[in-house]
Design a protein around this motif. Structure first.
Motif, PDB file in Angstrom:
ATOM      1  N   SER A 212     -13.667  -5.624   2.121  1.00  0.00           N
ATOM      2  CA  SER A 212     -13.358  -4.901   3.355  1.00  0.00           C
ATOM      3  C   SER A 212     -12.518  -5.752   4.294  1.00  0.00           C
ATOM      4  O   SER A 212     -12.685  -6.974   4.360  1.00  0.00           O
ATOM      5  CB  SER A 212     -14.650  -4.492   4.059  1.00  0.00           C
ATOM      6  OG  SER A 212     -15.364  -3.554   3.277  1.00  0.00           O
ATOM      7  N   PHE A 213     -11.626  -5.079   5.008  1.00  0.00           N
ATOM      8  CA  PHE A 213     -10.780  -5.738   6.003  1.00  0.00           C
ATOM      9  C   PHE A 213     -10.834  -4.963   7.311  1.00  0.00           C
ATOM     10  O   PHE A 213     -10.797  -3.728   7.300  1.00  0.00           O
ATOM     11  CB  PHE A 213      -9.321  -5.778   5.526  1.00  0.00           C
ATOM     12  CG  PHE A 213      -9.077  -6.680   4.347  1.00  0.00           C
ATOM     13  CD1 PHE A 213      -8.745  -8.006   4.524  1.00  0.00           C
ATOM     14  CD2 PHE A 213      -9.176  -6.185   3.053  1.00  0.00           C
ATOM     15  CE1 PHE A 213      -8.518  -8.839   3.441  1.00  0.00           C
ATOM     16  CE2 PHE A 213      -8.953  -7.004   1.959  1.00  0.00           C
ATOM     17  CZ  PHE A 213      -8.626  -8.336   2.156  1.00  0.00           C
ATOM     18  N   ASN A 214     -10.901  -5.669   8.419  1.00  0.00           N
ATOM     19  CA  ASN A 214     -10.769  -5.050   9.737  1.00  0.00           C
ATOM     20  C   ASN A 214      -9.331  -5.233  10.206  1.00  0.00           C
ATOM     21  O   ASN A 214      -9.050  -5.984  11.147  1.00  0.00           O
ATOM     22  CB  ASN A 214     -11.763  -5.670  10.725  1.00  0.00           C
ATOM     23  CG  ASN A 214     -13.180  -5.247  10.426  1.00  0.00           C
ATOM     24  OD1 ASN A 214     -13.457  -4.065  10.267  1.00  0.00           O
ATOM     25  ND2 ASN A 214     -14.078  -6.208  10.333  1.00  0.00           N
ATOM     26  N   MET A 215      -8.440  -4.561   9.529  1.00  0.00           N
ATOM     27  CA  MET A 215      -7.015  -4.655   9.831  1.00  0.00           C
ATOM     28  C   MET A 215      -6.331  -3.410   9.288  1.00  0.00           C
ATOM     29  O   MET A 215      -6.925  -2.626   8.542  1.00  0.00           O
ATOM     30  CB  MET A 215      -6.404  -5.906   9.170  1.00  0.00           C
ATOM     31  CG  MET A 215      -6.529  -5.901   7.650  1.00  0.00           C
ATOM     32  SD  MET A 215      -5.875  -7.373   6.831  1.00  0.00           S
ATOM     33  CE  MET A 215      -4.120  -7.040   6.890  1.00  0.00           C
ATOM     34  N   SER A 216      -5.082  -3.227   9.646  1.00  0.00           N
ATOM     35  CA  SER A 216      -4.298  -2.106   9.140  1.00  0.00           C
ATOM     36  C   SER A 216      -3.738  -2.449   7.763  1.00  0.00           C
ATOM     37  O   SER A 216      -3.320  -3.594   7.515  1.00  0.00           O
ATOM     38  CB  SER A 216      -3.159  -1.795  10.094  1.00  0.00           C
ATOM     39  OG  SER A 216      -2.256  -0.883   9.494  1.00  0.00           O
ATOM     40  N   ILE A 217      -3.702  -1.463   6.889  1.00  0.00           N
ATOM     41  CA  ILE A 217      -3.140  -1.690   5.551  1.00  0.00           C
ATOM     42  C   ILE A 217      -1.658  -2.048   5.641  1.00  0.00           C
ATOM     43  O   ILE A 217      -1.117  -2.744   4.771  1.00  0.00           O
ATOM     44  CB  ILE A 217      -3.368  -0.462   4.640  1.00  0.00           C
ATOM     45  CG1 ILE A 217      -2.986  -0.796   3.198  1.00  0.00           C
ATOM     46  CG2 ILE A 217      -2.620   0.756   5.159  1.00  0.00           C
ATOM     47  CD1 ILE A 217      -3.365   0.281   2.202  1.00  0.00           C
ATOM     48  N   SER A 218      -0.988  -1.609   6.702  1.00  0.00           N
ATOM     49  CA  SER A 218       0.441  -1.906   6.864  1.00  0.00           C
ATOM     50  C   SER A 218       0.703  -3.387   7.082  1.00  0.00           C
ATOM     51  O   SER A 218       1.829  -3.864   6.919  1.00  0.00           O
ATOM     52  CB  SER A 218       1.025  -1.096   8.024  1.00  0.00           C
ATOM     53  OG  SER A 218       0.407  -1.465   9.237  1.00  0.00           O
ATOM     54  N   GLN A 219      -0.349  -4.120   7.429  1.00  0.00           N
ATOM     55  CA  GLN A 219      -0.202  -5.563   7.633  1.00  0.00           C
ATOM     56  C   GLN A 219      -0.294  -6.345   6.322  1.00  0.00           C
ATOM     57  O   GLN A 219      -0.101  -7.557   6.323  1.00  0.00           O
ATOM     58  CB  GLN A 219      -1.290  -6.064   8.591  1.00  0.00           C
ATOM     59  CG  GLN A 219      -1.197  -5.515   9.998  1.00  0.00           C
ATOM     60  CD  GLN A 219      -2.378  -5.932  10.853  1.00  0.00           C
ATOM     61  OE1 GLN A 219      -3.391  -5.256  10.914  1.00  0.00           O
ATOM     62  NE2 GLN A 219      -2.243  -7.061  11.514  1.00  0.00           N
ATOM     63  N   MET A 220      -0.604  -5.648   5.220  1.00  0.00           N
ATOM     64  CA  MET A 220      -0.785  -6.326   3.940  1.00  0.00           C
ATOM     65  C   MET A 220       0.378  -6.008   3.003  1.00  0.00           C
ATOM     66  O   MET A 220       0.720  -4.838   2.801  1.00  0.00           O
ATOM     67  CB  MET A 220      -2.113  -5.908   3.298  1.00  0.00           C
ATOM     68  CG  MET A 220      -2.408  -6.642   2.004  1.00  0.00           C
ATOM     69  SD  MET A 220      -4.068  -6.310   1.382  1.00  0.00           S
ATOM     70  CE  MET A 220      -5.071  -7.175   2.582  1.00  0.00           C
ATOM     71  N   SER A 221       0.971  -7.018   2.428  1.00  0.00           N
ATOM     72  CA  SER A 221       2.103  -6.822   1.524  1.00  0.00           C
ATOM     73  C   SER A 221       1.616  -6.463   0.118  1.00  0.00           C
ATOM     74  O   SER A 221       0.460  -6.695  -0.240  1.00  0.00           O
ATOM     75  CB  SER A 221       2.942  -8.097   1.457  1.00  0.00           C
ATOM     76  OG  SER A 221       2.214  -9.132   0.796  1.00  0.00           O
ATOM     77  N   GLN A 222       2.542  -5.910  -0.668  1.00  0.00           N
ATOM     78  CA  GLN A 222       2.239  -5.603  -2.064  1.00  0.00           C
ATOM     79  C   GLN A 222       1.884  -6.875  -2.837  1.00  0.00           C
ATOM     80  O   GLN A 222       1.011  -6.866  -3.703  1.00  0.00           O
ATOM     81  CB  GLN A 222       3.427  -4.909  -2.731  1.00  0.00           C
ATOM     82  CG  GLN A 222       3.537  -3.427  -2.421  1.00  0.00           C
ATOM     83  CD  GLN A 222       2.354  -2.629  -2.963  1.00  0.00           C
ATOM     84  OE1 GLN A 222       1.918  -2.817  -4.096  1.00  0.00           O
ATOM     85  NE2 GLN A 222       1.820  -1.736  -2.147  1.00  0.00           N
ATOM     86  N   LYS A 223       2.533  -7.961  -2.477  1.00  0.00           N
ATOM     87  CA  LYS A 223       2.253  -9.238  -3.146  1.00  0.00           C
ATOM     88  C   LYS A 223       0.818  -9.680  -2.870  1.00  0.00           C
ATOM     89  O   LYS A 223       0.124 -10.166  -3.763  1.00  0.00           O
ATOM     90  CB  LYS A 223       3.252 -10.297  -2.660  1.00  0.00           C
ATOM     91  CG  LYS A 223       3.162 -11.624  -3.402  1.00  0.00           C
ATOM     92  CD  LYS A 223       4.257 -12.572  -2.949  1.00  0.00           C
ATOM     93  CE  LYS A 223       4.195 -13.889  -3.714  1.00  0.00           C
ATOM     94  NZ  LYS A 223       5.260 -14.828  -3.268  1.00  0.00           N
TER      95      LYS A 223
END
Length: 272
Positions: free
Chosen positions: A230-241
């Protein structure tokens, strides 16, 4: 890996609200990519909101007004305290259990609107087993409710709360008929009455259905580790890499919204 039953086509049901629009398109893409069975129709069950309807059209999925699924709506549920509001959280669980009325396939997959699959997933094996993804901890109140509801203790050795689960419509209907007969009321009212609504985490659709199936025939079920992060962040902040790197250790990622806002907009915990 055990062979997949490719003859099993599954529908998908995702309850969602407007705040889920930040993750929902990613959830849909990941289901299409990572679920290794033929996918039938993907149903998005949500309030009648123009932004959600527009997203459904863009993604080629079926919008369902959440108020048309069950004889009750969220406004009929009173599950709250002075500190938290859980009526919408419970309503979305009941919507999943009402999925047999929406889905035409023999099986349907439900998945939370904030959980993205990052590895291939199998839900029915060639040997005819249903795959339940599991973890080693749960909320004790889930099992107290299960015992009051079903009249027996849990049977599965691990928690079946995994953010997603495959339902077999015939078994789901059997379970709901049994609950209704045992309690002398509708299955959804029996669930609400069996809960201790002073507790913030008092019912789990996954623990209830999963343990019902497991208790009927443990050999028909294969348990696999969830391996969710789980992450408390937006998925847009995570790259495909970054996602690819995480997929070496995890099967899925859950992106909880800040403060875990409930369907009513009040702050509440997302911990399930």
């Amino acid at each position: 890996m055990e062979l997949i039953d490719l003859a099993v086509k599954i529908d998908v049901l995702i309850p969602a609200i407007e705040k889920d629009l930040t993750t929902l398109p990613y959830v849909i893409n990941a289901v299409r990519k990572q679920v290794k069975h033929p996918i039938g129709r993907i149903h998005i069950v949500s309030p009648n909101r123009s932004r959600i309807i527009a997203m459904c059209k863009r993604k080629g999925v079926h919008f369902v007004n959440e108020n048309t699924v069950l004889p009750i709506t969220k406004s009929d549920i009173n599950y709250r305290s002075k500190r938290w509001e859980r009526s919408g959280w419970l309503f979305q669980q009941l919507l999943k259990l009402g999925g047999d009325k929406l889905c035409s396939s023999k099986y349907f997959l439900t998945i939370d609107a904030d959980t993205v699959l990052i590895r291939p997933h199998v839900f029915r094996t060639a040997g005819g087993k249903t795959v339940f993804y599991s973890r080693n901890w749960s909320q004790p109140e889930y099992f107290r409710t299960y015992r009051r509801l079903m009249g027996k203790k849990r049977s599965a050795p691990r928690s079946l709360v995994a953010h997603y689960m495959l339902f077999e419509k015939s078994k789901l209907r059997q379970m709901k008929r049994m609950i209704a007969a045992k309690h002398g009321t509708s299955w959804y009212r029996a669930i609400i009455r069996s809960m201790d609504r002073t507790k913030q985490f008092a019912f789990s659709e996954f623990e209830t259905y999963g343990n019902y199936v497991y208790s009927g025939n443990p050999k028909s079920v294969q348990l696999r580790k969830t391996m969710n992060r789980s992450f408390n962040m937006s998925i847009s902040q995570m790259s495909q890499k970054q996602m690819q790197a995480l997929s070496r250790k995890y099967r899925s990622l859950s992106f909880h919204k800040r403060k875990g806002y409930s369907r009513k907009g009040k702050a509440t915990s997302k911990r399930r």
